[in-house]
Write a protein that holds these residues in place. Structure first.
Motif, PDB file in Angstrom:
ATOM      1  N   ALA A  22       0.820  -1.224   0.000  1.00 11.30           N
ATOM      2  CA  ALA A  22       0.000   0.000   0.000  1.00 11.30           C
ATOM      3  C   ALA A  22       0.854   1.275   0.000  1.00 11.30           C
ATOM      4  O   ALA A  22       0.560   2.231  -0.725  1.00 11.30           O
ATOM      5  CB  ALA A  22      -0.940   0.000   1.199  1.00 11.30           C
ATOM      6  N   ALA A  23       1.928   1.296   0.781  1.00  3.93           N
ATOM      7  CA  ALA A  23       2.735   2.524   0.881  1.00  3.93           C
ATOM      8  C   ALA A  23       3.428   2.814  -0.452  1.00  3.93           C
ATOM      9  O   ALA A  23       3.398   3.950  -0.955  1.00  3.93           O
ATOM     10  CB  ALA A  23       3.774   2.383   1.998  1.00  3.93           C
ATOM     11  N   ALA A  24       4.040   1.783  -1.050  1.00  3.39           N
ATOM     12  CA  ALA A  24       4.719   1.988  -2.337  1.00  3.39           C
ATOM     13  C   ALA A  24       3.710   2.339  -3.423  1.00  3.39           C
ATOM     14  O   ALA A  24       4.012   3.101  -4.345  1.00  3.39           O
ATOM     15  CB  ALA A  24       5.507   0.742  -2.726  1.00  3.39           C
ATOM     16  N   THR A  25       2.498   1.806  -3.303  1.00  2.00           N
ATOM     17  CA  THR A  25       1.468   2.108  -4.296  1.00  2.00           C
ATOM     18  C   THR A  25       0.997   3.555  -4.164  1.00  2.00           C
ATOM     19  O   THR A  25       0.742   4.218  -5.168  1.00  2.00           O
ATOM     20  CB  THR A  25       0.302   1.105  -4.156  1.00  2.00           C
ATOM     21  N   ALA A  26       0.901   4.034  -2.922  1.00  2.00           N
ATOM     22  CA  ALA A  26       0.536   5.440  -2.717  1.00  2.00           C
ATOM     23  C   ALA A  26       1.603   6.344  -3.343  1.00  2.00           C
ATOM     24  O   ALA A  26       1.294   7.328  -4.019  1.00  2.00           O
ATOM     25  CB  ALA A  26       0.391   5.739  -1.232  1.00  2.00           C
ATOM     26  N   ARG A  27       2.863   6.013  -3.147  1.00  3.39           N
ATOM     27  CA  ARG A  27       3.951   6.778  -3.766  1.00  3.39           C
ATOM     28  C   ARG A  27       3.854   6.692  -5.297  1.00  3.39           C
ATOM     29  O   ARG A  27       4.077   7.676  -6.001  1.00  3.39           O
ATOM     30  CB  ARG A  27       5.304   6.230  -3.279  1.00  3.39           C
ATOM     31  N   ALA A  28       3.503   5.501  -5.801  1.00  5.17           N
ATOM     32  CA  ALA A  28       3.377   5.326  -7.252  1.00  5.17           C
ATOM     33  C   ALA A  28       2.245   6.198  -7.803  1.00  5.17           C
ATOM     34  O   ALA A  28       2.371   6.776  -8.887  1.00  5.17           O
ATOM     35  CB  ALA A  28       3.139   3.854  -7.595  1.00  5.17           C
ATOM     36  N   LEU A  29       1.141   6.309  -7.035  1.00  2.00           N
ATOM     37  CA  LEU A  29       0.041   7.176  -7.470  1.00  2.00           C
ATOM     38  C   LEU A  29       0.494   8.626  -7.530  1.00  2.00           C
ATOM     39  O   LEU A  29       0.155   9.378  -8.449  1.00  2.00           O
ATOM     40  CB  LEU A  29      -1.149   7.048  -6.508  1.00  2.00           C
ATOM     41  N   TRP A  30       1.283   9.030  -6.539  1.00  2.00           N
ATOM     42  CA  TRP A  30       1.820  10.397  -6.520  1.00  2.00           C
ATOM     43  C   TRP A  30       2.721  10.626  -7.735  1.00  2.00           C
ATOM     44  O   TRP A  30       2.576  11.599  -8.470  1.00  2.00           O
ATOM     45  CB  TRP A  30       2.594  10.632  -5.218  1.00  2.00           C
ATOM     46  N   ASP A  31       3.651   9.691  -7.962  1.00  2.00           N
ATOM     47  CA  ASP A  31       4.583   9.822  -9.082  1.00  2.00           C
ATOM     48  C   ASP A  31       3.853   9.831 -10.424  1.00  2.00           C
ATOM     49  O   ASP A  31       4.193  10.596 -11.327  1.00  2.00           O
ATOM     50  CB  ASP A  31       5.582   8.651  -9.094  1.00  2.00           C
ATOM     51  N   ALA A  32       2.858   8.950 -10.539  1.00  2.00           N
ATOM     52  CA  ALA A  32       2.193   8.762 -11.830  1.00  2.00           C
ATOM     53  C   ALA A  32       1.293   9.941 -12.196  1.00  2.00           C
ATOM     54  O   ALA A  32       0.877  10.080 -13.338  1.00  2.00           O
ATOM     55  CB  ALA A  32       1.382   7.470 -11.816  1.00  2.00           C
ATOM     56  N   THR A  33       1.004  10.803 -11.223  1.00  2.00           N
ATOM     57  CA  THR A  33       0.130  11.949 -11.501  1.00  2.00           C
ATOM     58  C   THR A  33       0.895  13.261 -11.441  1.00  2.00           C
ATOM     59  O   THR A  33       0.289  14.325 -11.382  1.00  2.00           O
ATOM     60  CB  THR A  33      -1.038  12.002 -10.483  1.00  2.00           C
ATOM     61  N   ASN A  34       2.216  13.211 -11.498  1.00  2.00           N
ATOM     62  CA  ASN A  34       2.925  14.477 -11.269  1.00  2.00           C
ATOM     63  C   ASN A  34       2.772  15.498 -12.387  1.00  2.00           C
ATOM     64  O   ASN A  34       2.947  16.683 -12.148  1.00  2.00           O
ATOM     65  CB  ASN A  34       4.382  14.277 -10.819  1.00  2.00           C
ATOM     66  N   ARG A  35       2.360  15.079 -13.576  1.00  2.24           N
ATOM     67  CA  ARG A  35       2.052  16.102 -14.590  1.00  2.24           C
ATOM     68  C   ARG A  35       0.914  17.014 -14.123  1.00  2.24           C
ATOM     69  O   ARG A  35       0.736  18.123 -14.653  1.00  2.24           O
ATOM     70  CB  ARG A  35       1.657  15.430 -15.917  1.00  2.24           C
ATOM     71  N   PHE A  36       0.131  16.550 -13.140  1.00  5.93           N
ATOM     72  CA  PHE A  36      -1.051  17.285 -12.699  1.00  5.93           C
ATOM     73  C   PHE A  36      -0.896  17.879 -11.301  1.00  5.93           C
ATOM     74  O   PHE A  36      -1.864  18.338 -10.716  1.00  5.93           O
ATOM     75  CB  PHE A  36      -2.276  16.365 -12.778  1.00  5.93           C
ATOM     76  N   HIS A  37       0.332  17.809 -10.754  1.00  5.13           N
ATOM     77  CA  HIS A  37       0.516  18.547  -9.492  1.00  5.13           C
ATOM     78  C   HIS A  37       1.910  19.141  -9.347  1.00  5.13           C
ATOM     79  O   HIS A  37       2.097  20.039  -8.514  1.00  5.13           O
ATOM     80  CB  HIS A  37       0.153  17.683  -8.275  1.00  5.13           C
ATOM     81  N   ASP A  38       2.885  18.676 -10.121  1.00  2.28           N
ATOM     82  CA  ASP A  38       4.231  19.230  -9.958  1.00  2.28           C
ATOM     83  C   ASP A  38       4.327  20.572 -10.700  1.00  2.28           C
ATOM     84  O   ASP A  38       4.074  20.640 -11.906  1.00  2.28           O
ATOM     85  CB  ASP A  38       5.250  18.241 -10.529  1.00  2.28           C
ATOM     86  N   PRO A  39       4.683  21.641  -9.966  1.00  2.00           N
ATOM     87  CA  PRO A  39       4.756  22.970 -10.579  1.00  2.00           C
ATOM     88  C   PRO A  39       5.670  23.022 -11.813  1.00  2.00           C
ATOM     89  O   PRO A  39       5.549  23.933 -12.631  1.00  2.00           O
ATOM     90  CB  PRO A  39       5.321  23.853  -9.463  1.00  2.00           C
ATOM     91  N   ALA A  40       6.592  22.045 -11.968  1.00  2.00           N
ATOM     92  CA  ALA A  40       7.421  22.000 -13.174  1.00  2.00           C
ATOM     93  C   ALA A  40       6.560  21.912 -14.437  1.00  2.00           C
ATOM     94  O   ALA A  40       6.998  22.288 -15.518  1.00  2.00           O
ATOM     95  CB  ALA A  40       8.386  20.809 -13.116  1.00  2.00           C
ATOM     96  N   TYR A  41       5.310  21.406 -14.272  1.00  2.00           N
ATOM     97  CA  TYR A  41       4.409  21.258 -15.418  1.00  2.00           C
ATOM     98  C   TYR A  41       3.353  22.361 -15.482  1.00  2.00           C
ATOM     99  O   TYR A  41       2.379  22.218 -16.228  1.00  2.00           O
ATOM    100  CB  TYR A  41       3.718  19.892 -15.370  1.00  2.00           C
ATOM    101  N   ALA A  42       3.512  23.425 -14.708  1.00  2.00           N
ATOM    102  CA  ALA A  42       2.465  24.456 -14.626  1.00  2.00           C
ATOM    103  C   ALA A  42       2.063  24.968 -16.011  1.00  2.00           C
ATOM    104  O   ALA A  42       0.891  25.258 -16.254  1.00  2.00           O
ATOM    105  CB  ALA A  42       2.918  25.602 -13.720  1.00  2.00           C
ATOM    106  N   ALA A  43       3.038  25.047 -16.931  1.00  2.00           N
ATOM    107  CA  ALA A  43       2.717  25.553 -18.277  1.00  2.00           C
ATOM    108  C   ALA A  43       1.742  24.634 -19.012  1.00  2.00           C
ATOM    109  O   ALA A  43       1.006  25.082 -19.891  1.00  2.00           O
ATOM    110  CB  ALA A  43       3.993  25.729 -19.096  1.00  2.00           C
ATOM    111  N   ASP A  44       1.718  23.350 -18.655  1.00  2.00           N
ATOM    112  CA  ASP A  44       0.799  22.395 -19.302  1.00  2.00           C
ATOM    113  C   ASP A  44      -0.643  22.566 -18.824  1.00  2.00           C
ATOM    114  O   ASP A  44      -1.565  22.077 -19.479  1.00  2.00           O
ATOM    115  CB  ASP A  44       1.195  20.937 -18.978  1.00  2.00           C
TER     116      ASP A  44
END
Lengths: 195, 195
Positions: free
Chosen positions: A150-172
């Motif tokens: 569960a813990a690694a999967t939660a991290r995977a969910l975070w990683d897999a959605t970073n286009r939609f929360h990481d400010p590095a992608y704000a222009a998108d």
């Protein structure tokens, strides 16, 4: 009329104003004190250094959407829709921050770069909320036992959605099709959890 | 001994050397011509402008791992392991580029920022290879019909794995636990495709 008491919250609000006005390179504690009509010693009684003040204002900014997200993570009802609602609320909060006041957003990007420990703590909190949803879905039988735990999967969910929360992608975040891209990632991840 | 003929490939190799030596801000076409022992006019006969030369060298760098990945995408055998192998090969190629020659990598990051159309074409090619794997998995019955369609699902796979290929995350690629994080994302996505 007696002066308003000098609270940490008032200092942080004034700091944000000063950062917005002078930019992160030039803003000083003296500017913050002047904006509040107090001595810089009074500010230092609450925040021991300029670095501590900048860290606290960064933390406050990162935490802005915590309360809302935490309520979604802990809500009743099936875990799948709750996970999607949580990811959508996070994306919406990030877009609002980036879109409503781009200059302040750019300022915070500088502060975030300076305070990586604060950012790491914030990310841990976010992943903790995801883990809460994943675990409740496993308990209710809605999600399969995840391959990676569960813990690694939660991290995977975070990683897999970073286009939609990481400010590095704000222009998108204002691109046409970004909402469809978000839905496609959520569809795939939710199916992956249902197993 | 007659001089080696001046080919586009020789010019691009010399351009990379010059970029590495002088940095992207200072490198000029005259430097490239001097390194090759030819006039700058000879270089311009192959690349009409400094911008065209920089674009071509960027394209060449982005394409370096294409051939290998393309072979993986089109290989025989079940689609699930092929998808995982493709994502692992991409991650390995990116890590090599970032780790083996960090200065050259930084130089290319500048060029990539200048040539967004070239980057967009590269990403389209990558997503096309992912779509090829997804479609073959659907045809063989290994993958379920995706909720969002094969093309959108290929884009979702690209987006969901960007921590492991987007140079914005290059600093993460040497973290302990990054391989476990990669595996956890792959596990979730593969289950999602199997539906």
């Amino acid at each position: 009329m007696p002066p308003e008491p000098l609270t940490p919250e008032r200092i942080l609000e004034a700091t944000e104003d000063v950062l917005r006005r002078y930019g992160p390179a030039k803003a000083t504690v003296v500017d913050v004190a002047r904006a509040l009509g107090v001595s810089h010693g009074s500010v230092y009684r609450h925040f021991g250094s300029k670095a501590a003040l900048r860290e606290a204002v960064t933390q406050r900014w990162l935490d802005l959407s915590h309360a809302e997200l935490s309520a979604v993570a802990g809500a009743e009802g099936p875990a799948g829709p709750r996970l999607r609602a949580w990811l959508a609320a996070l994306f919406a909060a990030k877009r609002r921050k980036a879109g409503d006041d781009p200059e302040l957003f750019a300022t915070y990007m500088v502060l975030v770069g300076e305070n990586s420990a604060t950012v790491d703590r914030h990310i841990e909190t976010m992943i903790g909320q995801l883990a809460q949803i994943v675990e409740s879905g496993i308990r209710s039988g809605e999600f399969a036992e995840p391959v990676s735990g569960a813990a690694a999967t939660a991290r995977a969910l975070w990683d897999a959605t970073n286009r939609f929360h990481d400010p590095a992608y704000a222009a998108d975040w204002s691109l046409p099709g970004i909402d469809a891209a978000f839905d496609a990632v959520c569809d795939l991840l939710l199916r992956g959890l249902q197993g």
